[in-house]
Design a protein around this motif. Structure first.
Motif, PDB file in Angstrom:
ATOM      1  N   ASN A   1      24.091   7.281  -0.466  1.00 39.23           N
ATOM      2  CA  ASN A   1      23.305   6.099  -0.820  1.00 39.23           C
ATOM      3  C   ASN A   1      24.064   4.823  -0.537  1.00 39.23           C
ATOM      4  OD1 ASN A   1      20.812   6.787  -1.643  1.00 39.23           O
ATOM      5  ND2 ASN A   1      21.492   7.386  -3.699  1.00 39.23           N
ATOM      6  N   GLY A   2      23.348   3.853  -0.023  1.00 44.33           N
ATOM      7  CA  GLY A   2      23.976   2.555   0.185  1.00 44.33           C
ATOM      8  C   GLY A   2      24.507   2.381   1.587  1.00 44.33           C
ATOM      9  N   ILE A   3      24.451   3.447   2.380  1.00 46.07           N
ATOM     10  CA  ILE A   3      24.962   3.348   3.749  1.00 46.07           C
ATOM     11  C   ILE A   3      23.812   3.653   4.695  1.00 46.07           C
ATOM     12  CG2 ILE A   3      26.553   4.322   5.373  1.00 46.07           C
ATOM     13  CD1 ILE A   3      28.536   4.558   3.403  1.00 46.07           C
ATOM     14  N   ARG A   4      23.735   2.851   5.733  1.00 46.79           N
ATOM     15  CA  ARG A   4      22.611   3.011   6.660  1.00 46.79           C
ATOM     16  C   ARG A   4      23.174   3.028   8.069  1.00 46.79           C
ATOM     17  NH1 ARG A   4      20.100  -1.210   9.189  1.00 46.79           N
ATOM     18  NH2 ARG A   4      21.437  -2.561   7.926  1.00 46.79           N
ATOM     19  N   MET A   5      22.539   3.848   8.904  1.00 49.68           N
ATOM     20  CA  MET A   5      22.967   3.864  10.310  1.00 49.68           C
ATOM     21  C   MET A   5      22.298   2.684  11.003  1.00 49.68           C
ATOM     22  SD  MET A   5      24.718   6.418  10.094  1.00 49.68           S
ATOM     23  CE  MET A   5      24.848   6.880   8.404  1.00 49.68           C
ATOM     24  N   ASN A   6      23.119   1.811  11.551  1.00 47.83           N
ATOM     25  CA  ASN A   6      22.577   0.580  12.087  1.00 47.83           C
ATOM     26  C   ASN A   6      22.197   0.702  13.560  1.00 47.83           C
ATOM     27  OD1 ASN A   6      21.827  -2.012  12.050  1.00 47.83           O
ATOM     28  ND2 ASN A   6      23.880  -2.870  12.102  1.00 47.83           N
ATOM     29  N   THR A   7      23.199   1.018  14.385  1.00 48.09           N
ATOM     30  CA  THR A   7      22.914   1.104  15.826  1.00 48.09           C
ATOM     31  C   THR A   7      23.590   2.345  16.398  1.00 48.09           C
ATOM     32  OG1 THR A   7      23.764  -1.134  15.691  1.00 48.09           O
ATOM     33  CG2 THR A   7      22.601  -0.545  17.697  1.00 48.09           C
ATOM     34  N   PHE A   8      23.034   2.829  17.498  1.00 49.13           N
ATOM     35  CA  PHE A   8      23.591   4.011  18.152  1.00 49.13           C
ATOM     36  C   PHE A   8      23.954   3.630  19.577  1.00 49.13           C
ATOM     37  CE2 PHE A   8      22.264   7.012  14.932  1.00 49.13           C
ATOM     38  CZ  PHE A   8      21.246   6.333  14.293  1.00 49.13           C
ATOM     39  N   TYR A   9      25.144   4.059  20.011  1.00 42.49           N
ATOM     40  CA  TYR A   9      25.585   3.728  21.369  1.00 42.49           C
ATOM     41  C   TYR A   9      25.851   5.006  22.138  1.00 42.49           C
ATOM     42  CZ  TYR A   9      26.498  -0.832  19.293  1.00 42.49           C
ATOM     43  OH  TYR A   9      26.374  -2.028  18.640  1.00 42.49           O
ATOM     44  N   GLY A  10      25.400   5.042  23.362  1.00 43.68           N
ATOM     45  CA  GLY A  10      25.660   6.224  24.189  1.00 43.68           C
ATOM     46  C   GLY A  10      24.460   6.498  25.071  1.00 43.68           C
ATOM     47  N   ASN A  11      24.553   7.556  25.840  1.00 47.84           N
ATOM     48  CA  ASN A  11      23.462   7.898  26.757  1.00 47.84           C
ATOM     49  C   ASN A  11      22.464   8.791  26.072  1.00 47.84           C
ATOM     50  OD1 ASN A  11      24.666   6.477  28.749  1.00 47.84           O
ATOM     51  ND2 ASN A  11      24.923   8.175  30.164  1.00 47.84           N
ATOM     52  N   PHE A  12      21.459   8.214  25.479  1.00 50.11           N
ATOM     53  CA  PHE A  12      20.378   9.007  24.903  1.00 50.11           C
ATOM     54  C   PHE A  12      19.240   8.047  24.606  1.00 50.11           C
ATOM     55  CE2 PHE A  12      21.443   7.187  20.917  1.00 50.11           C
ATOM     56  CZ  PHE A  12      22.822   7.231  20.822  1.00 50.11           C
TER      57      PHE A  12
ATOM     58  N   THR B   1      16.774   6.589  21.626  1.00 47.22           N
ATOM     59  CA  THR B   1      16.633   6.556  20.178  1.00 47.22           C
ATOM     60  C   THR B   1      15.166   6.579  19.832  1.00 47.22           C
ATOM     61  OG1 THR B   1      18.493   5.067  20.232  1.00 47.22           O
ATOM     62  CG2 THR B   1      17.429   5.376  18.139  1.00 47.22           C
ATOM     63  N   ARG B   2      14.760   7.692  19.272  1.00 47.84           N
ATOM     64  CA  ARG B   2      13.364   7.825  18.875  1.00 47.84           C
ATOM     65  C   ARG B   2      13.276   7.485  17.412  1.00 47.84           C
ATOM     66  NH1 ARG B   2      11.341  13.662  19.316  1.00 47.84           N
ATOM     67  NH2 ARG B   2      12.556  14.000  21.171  1.00 47.84           N
ATOM     68  N   SER B   3      12.353   6.673  17.022  1.00 41.73           N
ATOM     69  CA  SER B   3      12.065   6.401  15.611  1.00 41.73           C
ATOM     70  C   SER B   3      13.291   6.065  14.784  1.00 41.73           C
ATOM     71  CB  SER B   3      11.342   7.589  14.972  1.00 41.73           C
ATOM     72  OG  SER B   3      12.230   8.648  14.730  1.00 41.73           O
ATOM     73  N   SER B   4      14.023   5.123  15.211  1.00 41.92           N
ATOM     74  CA  SER B   4      15.063   4.407  14.446  1.00 41.92           C
ATOM     75  C   SER B   4      16.235   5.215  13.929  1.00 41.92           C
ATOM     76  CB  SER B   4      14.466   3.623  13.278  1.00 41.92           C
ATOM     77  OG  SER B   4      14.497   4.396  12.095  1.00 41.92           O
TER      78      SER B   4
ATOM     79  N   VAL C   1      28.166   5.592  16.423  1.00 41.07           N
ATOM     80  CA  VAL C   1      27.135   5.183  15.499  1.00 41.07           C
ATOM     81  C   VAL C   1      27.706   4.059  14.661  1.00 41.07           C
ATOM     82  CG1 VAL C   1      25.664   5.906  13.619  1.00 41.07           C
ATOM     83  CG2 VAL C   1      26.278   7.530  15.379  1.00 41.07           C
ATOM     84  N   GLU C   2      27.017   2.942  14.622  1.00 40.16           N
ATOM     85  CA  GLU C   2      27.498   1.841  13.801  1.00 40.16           C
ATOM     86  C   GLU C   2      26.860   1.979  12.433  1.00 40.16           C
ATOM     87  OE1 GLU C   2      27.096  -1.968  15.593  1.00 40.16           O
ATOM     88  OE2 GLU C   2      27.172  -2.983  13.664  1.00 40.16           O
ATOM     89  N   VAL C   3      27.696   1.948  11.414  1.00 43.34           N
ATOM     90  CA  VAL C   3      27.237   2.189  10.059  1.00 43.34           C
ATOM     91  C   VAL C   3      27.255   0.865   9.312  1.00 43.34           C
ATOM     92  CG1 VAL C   3      27.855   3.327   7.921  1.00 43.34           C
ATOM     93  CG2 VAL C   3      28.057   4.540  10.060  1.00 43.34           C
ATOM     94  N   ALA C   4      26.194   0.566   8.580  1.00 39.09           N
ATOM     95  CA  ALA C   4      26.150  -0.684   7.828  1.00 39.09           C
ATOM     96  C   ALA C   4      26.102  -0.366   6.346  1.00 39.09           C
ATOM     97  CB  ALA C   4      24.912  -1.474   8.230  1.00 39.09           C
ATOM     98  N   ILE C   5      26.773  -1.192   5.564  1.00 37.80           N
ATOM     99  CA  ILE C   5      26.774  -0.987   4.112  1.00 37.80           C
ATOM    100  C   ILE C   5      25.704  -1.894   3.523  1.00 37.80           C
ATOM    101  CG2 ILE C   5      28.139  -1.077   2.022  1.00 37.80           C
ATOM    102  CD1 ILE C   5      30.580  -0.739   3.684  1.00 37.80           C
ATOM    103  N   ASP C   6      24.709  -1.284   2.908  1.00 40.12           N
ATOM    104  CA  ASP C   6      23.596  -2.081   2.393  1.00 40.12           C
ATOM    105  C   ASP C   6      23.801  -2.541   0.964  1.00 40.12           C
ATOM    106  OD1 ASP C   6      20.763  -0.508   4.060  1.00 40.12           O
ATOM    107  OD2 ASP C   6      22.039  -2.207   4.562  1.00 40.12           O
TER     108      ASP C   6
ATOM    109  N   PHE D   1      34.022   8.224  -3.182  1.00 40.71           N
ATOM    110  CA  PHE D   1      33.901   8.794  -1.846  1.00 40.71           C
ATOM    111  C   PHE D   1      32.526   8.526  -1.295  1.00 40.71           C
ATOM    112  CE2 PHE D   1      37.620  11.310  -1.321  1.00 40.71           C
ATOM    113  CZ  PHE D   1      38.031  11.604  -2.601  1.00 40.71           C
ATOM    114  N   VAL D   2      32.443   8.371  -0.001  1.00 42.27           N
ATOM    115  CA  VAL D   2      31.128   8.439   0.631  1.00 42.27           C
ATOM    116  C   VAL D   2      31.177   9.579   1.630  1.00 42.27           C
ATOM    117  CG1 VAL D   2      30.545   6.024   0.410  1.00 42.27           C
ATOM    118  CG2 VAL D   2      31.734   6.790   2.423  1.00 42.27           C
ATOM    119  N   SER D   3      30.013  10.205   1.821  1.00 44.09           N
ATOM    120  CA  SER D   3      29.946  11.301   2.788  1.00 44.09           C
ATOM    121  C   SER D   3      29.046  10.901   3.925  1.00 44.09           C
ATOM    122  CB  SER D   3      29.361  12.556   2.140  1.00 44.09           C
ATOM    123  OG  SER D   3      29.791  12.665   0.834  1.00 44.09           O
ATOM    124  N   LEU D   4      29.417  11.390   5.096  1.00 42.75           N
ATOM    125  CA  LEU D   4      28.590  11.191   6.286  1.00 42.75           C
ATOM    126  C   LEU D   4      28.328  12.554   6.880  1.00 42.75           C
ATOM    127  CD1 LEU D   4      30.785   8.382   7.730  1.00 42.75           C
ATOM    128  CD2 LEU D   4      28.389   8.083   7.303  1.00 42.75           C
TER     129      LEU D   4
END
Lengths: 606, 216
Positions: free
Chosen positions: A262-273, A275-278, A294-299, A306-309
């Protein structure tokens, strides 16, 4: 399960226009595929292959299954507006069953087009036709092209006017010229089709537009500028890389999702693929030699220790099993800024910013990308100084940074001066696009080598270098040096390796004994510069040098086979200039030396 | 045309193999594959072992054999007999190759997906319902039926034959026995006559003498 596990499908779209045949592309491709047939993953015997040759019309090959006595037949379709498939069966054939038919087809491929005089390349319609062929099953389309696609949808104009290499037009040169490439890529991604591009032209080939197809369908762009099969190094490089590429055990029909506490959101994805539906990344095929960020943003404010990914990839292996691979990571949190700095990893930071810079260069231009990198570094240093330096620091204080990040300025400088992002009016846009592609997809280890090349001194190497270590059996390597020309001695022999190219630098005062040992020639004047293969001589020194070069060429997890260039200090100035651009700590045309860079940074943040 | 084939384990509906359909335009089949899943769900050990279910422009044909369901979606115009021959052939080959492993409890879904090669090959053979091979197959089926029929008729003929013989025998027996009865009667009569003839003769002579003596 929506449908049964997909078989591995390869469609080869081979350009057979006059450029391709003349440069030997068709012959080398046919031979390489023939030799790699055993290496293509086929454990479940379901792998299927198809071949389509492209010039001004589409040439399909129907391979009848073994009980039929007939040979493979060629069917020519000249309608490029509405490409259709001439026969419903036998175009996409199982490798295990129709092996002999495929082999006889490959053997005849070069002869069939030996007299081709067509200069048109209808790759756009060919791609659409290939998509029609495998759209229901999904698979990989491999395009091998030696000229610009110039007819049909996907037609590209040569737009690399030398004048337009100035700042303004540079950005548009890096973006796609024709929207076909982006829209078709999305279509392919939906039907689980992935596209790889192998580009061989000696002229402008608009890599920027063509590389959009691999970029959004999780493929890869391989660029061989000025390739010619007549040079054995070129042929070996392509054959090695193509064979490795075909034998990769890729995963198919994959999706990636990353979740966190909770509290962490995936912001942007970089690479060759794509991105379907955010937050779902779609990979029609999942290669084994690329990396993703994957750029992770703290909301919200995180209060837990601890946080888990968790990252999960749902995929089908190349032998038909549907699997999910899950990776979970738990990271401790802290409210103390110095902990954050002390735990930062400079290699990860460099990879991340390389991906961000590559993306920025494509969307807003090279200067913005350079500014992003430089700006972020300055920001990090400034925050460090403001928050964490307790003693009063005046303007004359030296630049300070935490120990684990002390190489970060060097790496960021290397990134700014890299051929993909460098400020220069002489770099052709094809080369830049290819470099930006690599910056966006290389795994961290090879990315660091790509921006900060390995530099070895060979004439002074320690005894263990070049010789097999008794315990591990590995060939020892000499120690790496700083990339600065002050290390270059007049009489020395040096090796610079960035993973994609290797340079063997020979000083102008090299002793004749050295030349004799390595090349078997009496004096420096006789040494040929440029792309060569080192002779393997009986002398011990030659053996060691060759062993080191061979060891540097074998890379796990990468398909690249670097070319070796011999550079003489008193030889071809353009080659010498090119090699010296790898010595990033030096000042170059419009680039700063490392000392200047640090001084500027210091002034910037005080 | 056969559009899609699936092989599913009967007891837990675990999919074991399927055709990765590589013909064009499979998007219109989505609705029918959903129906197919419904059908599979409803099948169990007591269902009819072979049946065809009509649905719009397609038919679902299924065969339950050896603890497996073989189900295929074919166009309406495709001959039923041929579809079931196709399923039978798949059944034979599947049991041959994987029969010993189908009852393992820990099988992955689509564990035998490489049976797909055989499905594609067989489908190709059966695809053109007008090819002579398929016609021959149909013919041989018909011939089979006629051969069986012929066999029955022969049986019937033999049965009729023996019946005739029986009738003949019985009628001849009857004739013989009536003949014998007549003969027996005749003999009895003769015997009676022989027995009583002298007595009757003597009495006749006595009566004549009495008449001649007393009545002259």
């Amino acid at each position: 399960m929506v449908r049964p596990p997909q078989p591995l499908v390869y469609v080869f779209l081979i350009d057979v226009s006059v450029n391709a045949v003349a440069s030997g592309l068709v012959a080398t491709t046919a031979r390489t595929i023939l030799e790699s047939l055993d290496r293509i993953p086929n454990k479940d015997k379901r792998t299927r292959l198809a071949f389509i040759c492209v010039n001004s019309s589409l040439h399909y090959f129907a391979v009848p299954p073994p009980p039929a006595a007939s040979e493979p037949t060629m069917l020519v379709v000249s309608d490029l507006d509405e490409p259709f498939l001439p026969v419903p069966h036998n175009l996409l054939v199982p490798l295990a069953e129709c092996r002999s038919g495929i082999e006889s087809l490959l053997n005849k491929l070069n002869d069939m087009f030996a007299n081709s005089t067509s200069t048109t390349n209808a790759m756009g319609p060919a791609l659409k036709a290939a998509h029609k062929l495998i759209g229901n099953v999904g698979g990989k389309i491999i395009c091998l092209m030696a000229s610009l696609p110039n007819v049909g949808p996907g037609k590209l104009e040569p737009r690399d006017d030398k004048k337009s290499l100035s700042a303004g037009a540079e950005k548009s040169l890096l973006q796609t010229q024709n929207s076909f490439y982006k829209s078709f890529a999305v279509e392919c991604s939906k039907s689980q089709v992935s596209i790889d591009m192998f580009l061989f032209s000696s002229q402008y080939q608009d890599v920027a537009s063509l590389s959009n197809l691999p970029r959004y369908t999780s493929g890869q762009t391989y660029f061989y500028p000025g390739w010619n099969a007549g040079r054995s190094e070129d042929a070996i490089k392509f054959a090695h890389e193509f064979s490795e590429h075909l034998s990769m055990e890729i995963a198919l029909e994959a999706v990636l999702r990353v979740r966190a506490s909770n509290g962490i959101r995936m912001n942007t994805f970089y690479g060759n693929f794509f991105t379907r539906s955010s937050d779902l990344c779609a990979f029609p095929s999942f290669p084994r030699d690329q990396s993703y960020c994957v750029e992770v943003a703290i909301d919200e404010t995180i209060s837990k220790p601890f946080v888990s990914l968790q990252a999960a990839v749902l995929h089908t292996t190349s032998n038909g099993e549907r699997r999910i691979r899950v990776m979970t990571l738990a990271i401790p949190t802290t409210s103390n800024l110095s902990d954050v700095y002390a735990s930062a990893d400079q290699i990860a930071l460099t990879s991340f910013y390389a991906q961000r810079a590559a993306e920025k260069a494509l969307s807003s231009g090279l200067q913005d990308a350079r500014d992003l990198v430089g700006g972020k570094l300055a920001e990090m240093l400034q925050t460090y100084r403001k928050e964490l330096m307790t003693s009063n620091v005046g303007a004359s204080a030296p630049l300070q940074f935490c120990a684990n990040l002390r190489l970060l300025p060097l790496l960021f400088l290397a990134l700014i001066k890299h051929v993909g992002l460098r400020k220069s009016a002489q770099i052709p846009s094809d080369l830049r696009s290819a470099a930006l592609d690599l910056l966006g997809t290389l795994p961290a280890k090879y990315l660091i080598q790509y921006i900060h090349a390995d530099f070895f001194c060979l004439h002074d190497m320690p005894e263990t270098a070049g010789r097999q270590d008794k315990e591990t059996g590995e060939i020892g390597l000499p120690p790496k040096m700083n990339l600065s020309s002050e290390r270059l001695e007049r009489h020395g022999l040096y090796l610079i390796d960035d993973g994609q190219t290797q340079f063997l630098w020979v000083g102008r005062d090299a002793v004749p004994q050295l030349i004799l040992d390595v090349w078997g020639l009496p004096a420096l004047e006789h040494v040929k510069t440029g792309k060569t293969t080192l002779p393997v001589l009986e002398t011990e020194f030659s053996q060691r040098v060759n062993a080191i070069i061979a060891k540097l060429r074998e890379k796990k997890g990468s398909t690249v086979w670097p070319n070796l260039y011999v550079v003489r200090e008193d030889g071809d100035p353009s080659l010498k200039l090119w090699a010296s651009t790898f010595l990033i700590e030096d000042r170059a045309d419009q680039g700063q030396s490392y000392m200047e860079f640090l001084t500027n940074l210091r002034e910037r943040i005080s | 045309m056969i559009r899609s084939t699936t092989i599913v384990r009967l007891n837990d509906k675990l999919p074991l193999a399927a055709s990765t359909d590589d013909s064009q335009d499979q998007s219109d089949l989505a609705k029918y594959t959903t129906e197919e899943k419904e059908i599979i769900r409803k099948l169990n050990g007591t269902s009819e072992p072979r049946a065809s279910i009509e649905s719009g422009p397609y038919n679902h044909h299924y065969l339950i054999a050896n603890g497996l369901i073989y189900i295929t979606i074919c166009e309406k115009s495709y001959p039923r007999k041929l579809a079931f021959t196709y399923l039978d052939e798949l059944d034979r080959e599947f049991i041959n190759s994987y029969g010993h492993r189908i009852d393992q409890p820990d099988l992955r879904p689509f564990a035998f997906i490489n049976f797909d090669n055989f499905i594609q090959k067989t489908k190709r053979v059966y695809e053109d319902s007008r090819t002579s091979v398929n016609l021959d197959k149909l013919n041989s089926e018909l011939q089979d039926v006629t051969r069986v029929m012929t066999k029955n008729i022969e049986d019937l003929l033999y049965r009729g034959d023996s019946l005739d013989r029986m009738t003949n025998l019985s009628s001849s027996l009857r004739a013989e026995s009536s003949k014998y009865r007549k003969a027996a009667k005749q003999i009895n009569f003769d015997a009676m006559i022989r027995q009583y003839a002298p007595v009757v003769g003597a009495s006749l002579i006595f009566v004549f003498l009495v008449y001649w003596i007393f009545l002259r």
